[in-house]
Design a protein around this motif. Structure first.
Motif, short mmCIF file in Angstrom:
data_model
loop_
_atom_site.label_atom_id
_atom_site.label_comp_id
_atom_site.label_asym_id
_atom_site.label_seq_id
_atom_site.Cartn_x
_atom_site.Cartn_y
_atom_site.Cartn_z
N VAL A 68 55.13 -8.15 59.43
CA VAL A 68 54.51 -9.10 60.37
C VAL A 68 53.03 -9.31 60.07
O VAL A 68 52.34 -8.41 59.56
CB VAL A 68 54.68 -8.65 61.84
CG1 VAL A 68 56.15 -8.65 62.24
CG2 VAL A 68 54.06 -7.28 62.07
N ASN A 69 52.56 -10.51 60.43
CA ASN A 69 51.13 -10.83 60.36
C ASN A 69 50.43 -10.52 61.69
O ASN A 69 49.25 -10.19 61.72
CB ASN A 69 50.91 -12.31 60.05
CG ASN A 69 51.70 -12.78 58.86
OD1 ASN A 69 52.87 -13.11 58.97
ND2 ASN A 69 51.07 -12.81 57.69
N TYR A 70 51.19 -10.68 62.79
CA TYR A 70 50.64 -10.51 64.12
C TYR A 70 51.58 -9.66 64.98
O TYR A 70 52.80 -9.74 64.85
CB TYR A 70 50.49 -11.86 64.85
CG TYR A 70 49.46 -12.79 64.28
CD1 TYR A 70 48.12 -12.72 64.66
CD2 TYR A 70 49.84 -13.78 63.36
CE1 TYR A 70 47.18 -13.60 64.16
CE2 TYR A 70 48.90 -14.66 62.84
CZ TYR A 70 47.58 -14.56 63.25
OH TYR A 70 46.64 -15.42 62.73
N VAL A 71 50.99 -8.87 65.86
CA VAL A 71 51.70 -8.30 66.99
C VAL A 71 50.95 -8.76 68.23
O VAL A 71 49.73 -8.62 68.32
CB VAL A 71 51.81 -6.76 66.91
CG1 VAL A 71 52.72 -6.35 65.78
CG2 VAL A 71 50.46 -6.10 66.74
N VAL A 72 51.68 -9.36 69.14
CA VAL A 72 51.07 -10.02 70.30
C VAL A 72 51.62 -9.39 71.57
O VAL A 72 52.84 -9.22 71.72
CB VAL A 72 51.37 -11.53 70.29
CG1 VAL A 72 50.71 -12.22 71.49
CG2 VAL A 72 50.87 -12.17 68.99
N LEU A 73 50.73 -9.06 72.47
CA LEU A 73 51.09 -8.42 73.73
C LEU A 73 50.88 -9.41 74.88
O LEU A 73 49.78 -9.94 75.06
CB LEU A 73 50.23 -7.17 73.94
CG LEU A 73 50.55 -6.26 75.12
CD1 LEU A 73 52.00 -5.77 75.06
CD2 LEU A 73 49.58 -5.08 75.14
N ARG A 97 53.21 -4.49 55.34
CA ARG A 97 53.04 -5.27 54.12
C ARG A 97 51.66 -5.91 54.08
O ARG A 97 50.99 -5.94 53.06
CB ARG A 97 54.12 -6.35 54.04
CG ARG A 97 53.98 -7.27 52.84
CD ARG A 97 55.00 -8.38 52.87
NE ARG A 97 54.75 -9.35 51.82
CZ ARG A 97 55.36 -10.51 51.71
NH1 ARG A 97 56.26 -10.87 52.60
NH2 ARG A 97 55.08 -11.33 50.73
N HIS A 98 51.24 -6.46 55.23
CA HIS A 98 49.91 -7.06 55.34
C HIS A 98 48.99 -6.00 55.93
O HIS A 98 49.20 -5.52 57.05
CB HIS A 98 49.95 -8.30 56.23
CG HIS A 98 50.93 -9.32 55.78
ND1 HIS A 98 50.66 -10.21 54.77
CD2 HIS A 98 52.20 -9.58 56.18
CE1 HIS A 98 51.72 -10.99 54.58
NE2 HIS A 98 52.66 -10.64 55.42
N SER A 99 47.97 -5.63 55.20
CA SER A 99 47.08 -4.58 55.65
C SER A 99 46.47 -4.92 57.01
O SER A 99 45.92 -6.00 57.20
CB SER A 99 45.95 -4.38 54.62
OG SER A 99 45.07 -3.38 55.06
N ALA A 100 46.62 -4.02 57.96
CA ALA A 100 46.06 -4.16 59.30
C ALA A 100 46.40 -5.50 59.94
O ALA A 100 45.55 -6.35 60.14
CB ALA A 100 44.54 -3.97 59.27
N PRO A 101 47.70 -5.72 60.27
CA PRO A 101 48.04 -6.95 60.99
C PRO A 101 47.24 -7.07 62.28
O PRO A 101 46.77 -6.06 62.83
CB PRO A 101 49.53 -6.80 61.28
CG PRO A 101 49.96 -5.50 60.73
CD PRO A 101 48.82 -4.83 60.08
#
Length: 286
Positions: A68-73, A97-101
């Motif tokens: 994932v690119n984003y985690v959204v709360l 996969r993407h460093s520090a989404p």
């Protein structure tokens, strides 16, 4: 439109949403809500439930949550945020996969909140989260792609909703009644109208839709999916919601999570109410 695969339309893929967890909860330590979205190359998790179940279900469905690119709360309550702890436990051994989404949420989502001396809020220190994510706090709208927007703090304009409090929240001014001003949602701009994706809708589903229409400059509502926070609501709230959604001419309504059976039966008068099940994949037009 339901699909198990993406449709390529003029070089752009239709956006897909998959239900990882949907469980109506009234006690802690139950699953909660979690969605997975793909919009072309952008992949995101929206809420994480309360347990590791969203991870287990994603694996069974062949979804790699570490891509994932984003985690959204959507907001900081336990049944939407505590699954993050289980994601971090796995991330110790399996890097993203993407460093520090980017972890995106309203600033208040990170605050401690209590009810009857029990912690209701996010149970991970922000410093621990920062070891894995780029923390982004915003009360303002944030565009994640050309078509998906985080709605920010929802303006509460309807008197029949968004006026209740649950427990207390620790703020810079001390302990205050918690009106969940961090509660927000996502909107997706499609050619056929807006797709609105909610967590709990503590801020009010009508308020959320109005904000999405304003931010996206589009009055057409294609789909609403998520929690409506219609759990033993007053008749005023239920009838006001029904009237608003009827006038909004919503094509498809997927009321789940914190929407009780009597409220769903009431909303069924609209003729557009759909069933939500774990594993459901919805595909939306470009």
């Amino acid at each position: 439109m339901l699909s198990d695969r993406k449709t390529n339309l003029g070089g752009l893929h239709a956006m897909q949403l998959t239900v990882l967890v949907d469980n109506t909860t009234n006690k802690q330590n139950l699953p909660g809500l979690s969605f997975y979205l793909e919009d072309n190359e952008t992949k995101l998790l929206f809420d994480f439930g309360e347990s590791s179940l969203f991870l287990e279900n994603a694996e069974l469905m062949g979804i790699n949550v570490f891509d994932v690119n984003y985690v959204v709360l959507s907001h900081g309550h336990h049944d939407h945020s505590w699954g993050l702890k289980h994601l971090l436990q796995k991330a110790r051994y399996r890097p993203f996969r993407h460093s520090a989404p980017i972890l995106l949420a309203h600033p208040l989502a990170f605050h401690s909140r209590i009810k009857e001396n029990k912690e209701l809020g996010l149970n991970i220190p922000i410093d621990n989260l920062a070891n894995y994510f780029t923390i982004s706090k915003s009360a303002l709208p944030v565009w994640l792609t050309d078509r998906i927007v985080f709605l920010g703090q929802i303006q509460r304009q309807f008197t029949y909703e968004g006026t209740h409090s649950i427990g207390q929240i620790m703020t810079e001014n001390g302990i205050e009644n918690d009106f969940m001003y961090d509660d927000t949602a996502l909107a997706y701009k499609s050619s056929q109208g807006l797709v609105i994706i909610t967590g709990c809708s503590h801020s009010g589903i009508s308020n959320i839709v109005e904000q999405a229409k304003f931010i996206c400059n589009d009055d057409r509502i294609h789909t609403i999916i998520g929690g409506f926070h219609l759990r033993n609501p007053s008749y005023e709230q239920l009838s006001g919601t029904l009237d608003y959604l009827n006038k909004a001419n919503v094509q498809s309504l997927y009321a789940c999570h914190c929407t009780d059976l009597s409220s769903r039966i009431f909303l069924a008068q609209l003729g557009n109410l759909k069933e939500v099940t774990v594993g459901l994949t919805l595909e939306f037009p470009v």
